[in-house]
Design an enzyme around this catalytic site. Structure first.
Site, short mmCIF file in Angstrom:
data_model
loop_
_atom_site.label_atom_id
_atom_site.label_comp_id
_atom_site.label_asym_id
_atom_site.label_seq_id
_atom_site.Cartn_x
_atom_site.Cartn_y
_atom_site.Cartn_z
N ARG A 30 0.80 -1.22 0.00
CA ARG A 30 0.00 0.00 0.00
C ARG A 30 0.84 1.28 0.00
O ARG A 30 0.34 2.36 -0.27
CB ARG A 30 -0.95 -0.02 1.21
CG ARG A 30 -2.08 -1.02 1.05
CD ARG A 30 -2.78 -1.31 2.37
NE ARG A 30 -2.03 -2.25 3.21
CZ ARG A 30 -2.44 -2.70 4.40
NH1 ARG A 30 -3.58 -2.28 4.91
NH2 ARG A 30 -1.71 -3.56 5.08
N GLY A 95 2.34 -14.71 5.97
CA GLY A 95 1.52 -14.16 7.06
C GLY A 95 2.34 -13.87 8.31
O GLY A 95 3.45 -14.35 8.47
N ARG A 350 28.69 23.83 5.62
CA ARG A 350 28.83 22.41 5.29
C ARG A 350 29.72 21.71 6.32
O ARG A 350 30.32 22.36 7.17
CB ARG A 350 29.37 22.29 3.86
CG ARG A 350 28.34 22.79 2.83
CD ARG A 350 28.93 22.98 1.47
NE ARG A 350 29.63 21.78 1.03
CZ ARG A 350 30.54 21.76 0.06
NH1 ARG A 350 30.87 22.89 -0.56
NH2 ARG A 350 31.12 20.64 -0.28
N ARG A 457 47.14 42.62 -8.24
CA ARG A 457 46.13 43.02 -9.20
C ARG A 457 46.76 44.03 -10.15
O ARG A 457 47.78 44.64 -9.81
CB ARG A 457 44.93 43.65 -8.48
CG ARG A 457 45.29 44.94 -7.79
CD ARG A 457 44.14 45.53 -7.00
NE ARG A 457 44.54 46.80 -6.44
CZ ARG A 457 43.92 47.37 -5.41
NH1 ARG A 457 42.91 46.77 -4.83
NH2 ARG A 457 44.32 48.54 -4.97
C1 UD1 Z 1 -1.84 -6.64 11.50
C2 UD1 Z 1 -2.71 -7.56 12.35
C3 UD1 Z 1 -3.96 -6.79 12.78
C4 UD1 Z 1 -3.54 -5.55 13.54
C5 UD1 Z 1 -2.58 -4.71 12.72
C6 UD1 Z 1 -2.01 -3.60 13.58
C7 UD1 Z 1 -2.33 -9.80 11.48
C8 UD1 Z 1 -2.92 -10.93 10.71
N1 UD1 Z 1 -3.10 -8.71 11.58
O1 UD1 Z 1 -2.58 -6.29 10.33
O2 UD1 Z 1 -4.77 -7.60 13.61
O3 UD1 Z 1 -4.69 -4.80 13.91
O4 UD1 Z 1 -1.47 -5.51 12.27
O5 UD1 Z 1 -1.29 -2.69 12.81
O6 UD1 Z 1 -1.25 -9.92 11.98
N2 UD1 Z 1 4.75 -9.45 8.06
C9 UD1 Z 1 5.80 -10.33 7.86
N3 UD1 Z 1 5.58 -11.41 7.11
C10 UD1 Z 1 4.38 -11.71 6.54
C11 UD1 Z 1 3.32 -10.79 6.76
C12 UD1 Z 1 3.53 -9.67 7.53
O7 UD1 Z 1 6.91 -10.11 8.34
O8 UD1 Z 1 4.28 -12.75 5.89
C13 UD1 Z 1 4.98 -8.25 8.87
C14 UD1 Z 1 4.82 -6.96 8.11
O9 UD1 Z 1 6.06 -6.52 7.58
C15 UD1 Z 1 4.29 -6.01 9.18
C16 UD1 Z 1 3.59 -6.93 10.16
O10 UD1 Z 1 4.01 -8.24 9.89
O11 UD1 Z 1 5.32 -5.34 9.86
C17 UD1 Z 1 2.08 -6.84 10.03
O12 UD1 Z 1 1.72 -7.10 8.70
P1 UD1 Z 1 0.67 -6.19 7.95
O13 UD1 Z 1 0.45 -6.76 6.60
O14 UD1 Z 1 1.06 -4.78 8.05
O15 UD1 Z 1 -0.63 -6.50 8.84
P2 UD1 Z 1 -1.89 -5.61 9.03
O16 UD1 Z 1 -2.82 -5.84 7.89
O17 UD1 Z 1 -1.50 -4.23 9.30
CA CA Z 2 0.30 -3.02 9.28
#
Ligand code: UD1
Ligand code: CA
Length: 505
Positions: A30, A95, A350, A457
């Site tokens: 996003r 996830g 600088r 000069r």
């Molecule tokens: C997530 C939570 C949601 C919460 C919100 C708060 C889940 C399923 N949902 O949603 O309940 O309200 O955060 O901001 O967790 N990430 C990984 N690997 C992956 C997927 C994600 O490292 O495979 C990391 C992302 O980089 C991020 C975090 O996990 O830092 C959360 O992922 P994101 O996709 O931002 O989840 P949200 O939809 O925001």
């Molecule tokens: Ca998030």
């Protein structure tokens, strides 16, 4: 003082966790950016940097960062800001639950509590994380989630509690019923869990949800089902938990963070004339009775001492501004501005610029790698690079320190109480002795001994009557003729050559 520093000073009383796991493998689609989301910056740090700074005081030693999308960039950044952290690769972004599982697999011997944090929550504070861990410990919980009541829960996981208020489940918005969507208590994406329990329960978490992902949030319900002790703890300040998924949210988080930094500064005695247009990084500081005028940015490691005035419209990056100094409409990088020194308007300092007490750099002056001694002045329109200037010297308008021969840089030394005439070229390497002068318009290529006047000069020649002969009929010719008629013009003196006269002008 910046909030991160004030919160890390609480570390003595901070309950520790065995490890901190930061989830930072997501692409951040996003954001629509070629830069991984967690590397976007606000307030002088990346998103990831803010999370790590907030969590650092809690970690007993192990910090794991799960990387994936843009991993080379994220790992390089980690090497700079947290070389002790362990980067663990999540090959496919399956996830947040999968990401946590991958992290725990990388530290198989870990037991005790683990703090798991989304990498995109830059407003988290050490205070909030500490309270969460303390509540987890006090409840004897195996899984505790940080929550917040928000006005607009759109897009966030909802906290489902039973009639007694005990947490039952975290339900993602897209999987929620209409009734669940009405809940305004949301998941912050911050959890404390018993490492062994989390390992075990994540192994059983499936992907039966609308995104087909393994959700970390799905760890809660099975534990509740087992009758294990769990908790959901509300953050005192709902702003703390706000994530950052797109550029608009990034701008909002930046504004909130800046408001916090300015609030802290104002409470500590700094005058901020216009908080709306003043931006201070969490890593920058200002002392009591410093004044920040509108349009000021204090960035990086900048410090502004008591009674100094910065702005309006000035940007300071990694600068030190000492007591009582003034910086007016200027751009300064890596400069040390001594006590009572004045800079601007429209100066460009600088890196390596060091201005001693009471010295001055004025309008349209650029400096680089230069020591300016106490009370010395460079008032107008000059370039001063690779130089040492003593005390009480004056560098005349439009002087250039010619420091570069196209291959190498060379230094210029100007002694104490020297007077460099306007429009002097000082061709380095060259030394101007104590108390020496240079004549205006000179190109100085060899040293000027103490007390000498360096003149380099061409002598002046006046070609009498030139305008009358060569520009007849112009307003200049008419003015000259009128002056001659009034007999107040010098007349036909021919070439005017008066060395002593030039030297004294
Ligand atoms: C997530 C939570 C949601 C919460 C919100 C708060 C889940 C399923 N949902 O949603 O309940 O309200 O955060 O901001 O967790 N990430 C990984 N690997 C992956 C997927 C994600 O490292 O495979 C990391 C992302 O980089 C991020 C975090 O996990 O830092 C959360 O992922 P994101 O996709 O931002 O989840 P949200 O939809 O925001
Ligand atoms: Ca998030």
């Amino acid at each position: 003082m910046a909030p991160q520093e004030s919160s890390s000073s609480e570390s003595a009383a901070t309950p520790a966790v065995a490890a901190v796991v930061v989830l930072a493998a997501g692409q951040g689609t996003r954001m629509r950016s070629s830069t991984p989301k967690v590397l976007h910056t606000l307030g002088g740090r990346s998103l990831l940097g803010h999370v790590l700074a907030a969590a650092a005081p809690l970690s007993a030693g192990t910090t794991v960062v799960v990387v994936g999308a843009g991993r080379d960039q994220v790992e390089a950044h980690l090497g700079e800001i947290a070389p002790g952290a362990l980067a663990v690769v999540q090959e496919q972004q399956l996830g947040s639950g999968h990401a946590a599982e991958v992290a725990l697999t990388a530290v198989p011997d870990l037991d005790g509590s683990v703090l798991v944090v989304n990498g995109d929550s830059p407003l988290l504070t050490t205070r909030t994380l500490t309270a969460l861990v303390a509540a987890h410990d006090a409840a004897g919980s195996v899984f505790t989630v940080l929550t917040a009541e928000v006005d607009d829960p759109t897009g966030l996981g909802r906290i489902v509690r039973d009639g007694s208020g005990a947490p039952q489940a975290i339900v993602e918005e897209r999987d929620a019923t209409a009734e669940q969507r009405a809940i305004r208590e949301v998941n912050a994406g911050v959890y404390v869990a018993d490492a062994a329990t989390l390992r075990r329960v994540l192994a059983g978490v499936g992907t039966a949800n609308s995104q087909g992902e393994q959700y970390l949030t799905d760890a809660l319900a099975p534990l509740v089902g087992e009758g294990a002790p769990t908790a959901a703890v509300r953050a005192d300040d709902p702003d703390d938990v706000l994530g950052c998924n797109d550029r608009r949210e990034l701008a909002e988080r930046r504004r909130t963070l800046n408001d916090r930094v300015l609030d802290d500064l104002m409470r500590a005695g700094v005058t901020v004339i216009d908080p709306q247009t003043t931006w201070v990084d969490v890593t920058a500081t200002a002392g009591p009775d410093a004044v920040l005028q509108p349009g000021t940015q204090l960035l990086g490691s900048t410090t502004v001492a008591s009674g100094a005035v910065v702005g309006p419209d000035s940007t300071l990056v990694d600068c030190t501004v000492e007591a009582g100094a003034t910086v007016l409409r200027s751009h300064c990088l890596g400069a040390v501005i001594g006590p009572e020194a004045t800079v601007g308007p429209f100066s460009y300092l600088r890196p390596g610029t060091r201005l001693a007490r009471g010295s001055k750099v004025g309008g349209f002056v650029e400096t680089k790698n230069v020591e300016v001694g106490e009370g010395s002045k460079i008032p107008h329109l000059s370039y001063v690079g690779d130089a040492t200037i003593g005390r009480g010297s004056n560098i005349g308008a439009a002087t250039v320190f010619v420091n570069y021969d196209g291959v190498a840089k060379h230094r210029t030394t100007v002694g104490d109480h020297a007077r460099i005439g306007s429009d002097t070229m000082l061709v380095a390497p060259v030394t101007i002795g104590d108390g020496a002068y240079t004549a205006a318009g000179s190109v100085i290529t060899s040293d000027v001994p103490p007390g000498a006047m360096g003149v380099a000069r061409g002598p002046q020649r006046n070609v009498a009557g030139w305008v009358r002969r060569r520009r007849p009929g112009t307003p200049a010719a008419e003015a000259a003729a009128a002056a001659e008629q009034r007999a107040d013009a010098p007349g036909d003196l021919g070439v005017h050559d008066d060395d002593e006269g030039q030297l004294t002008r």
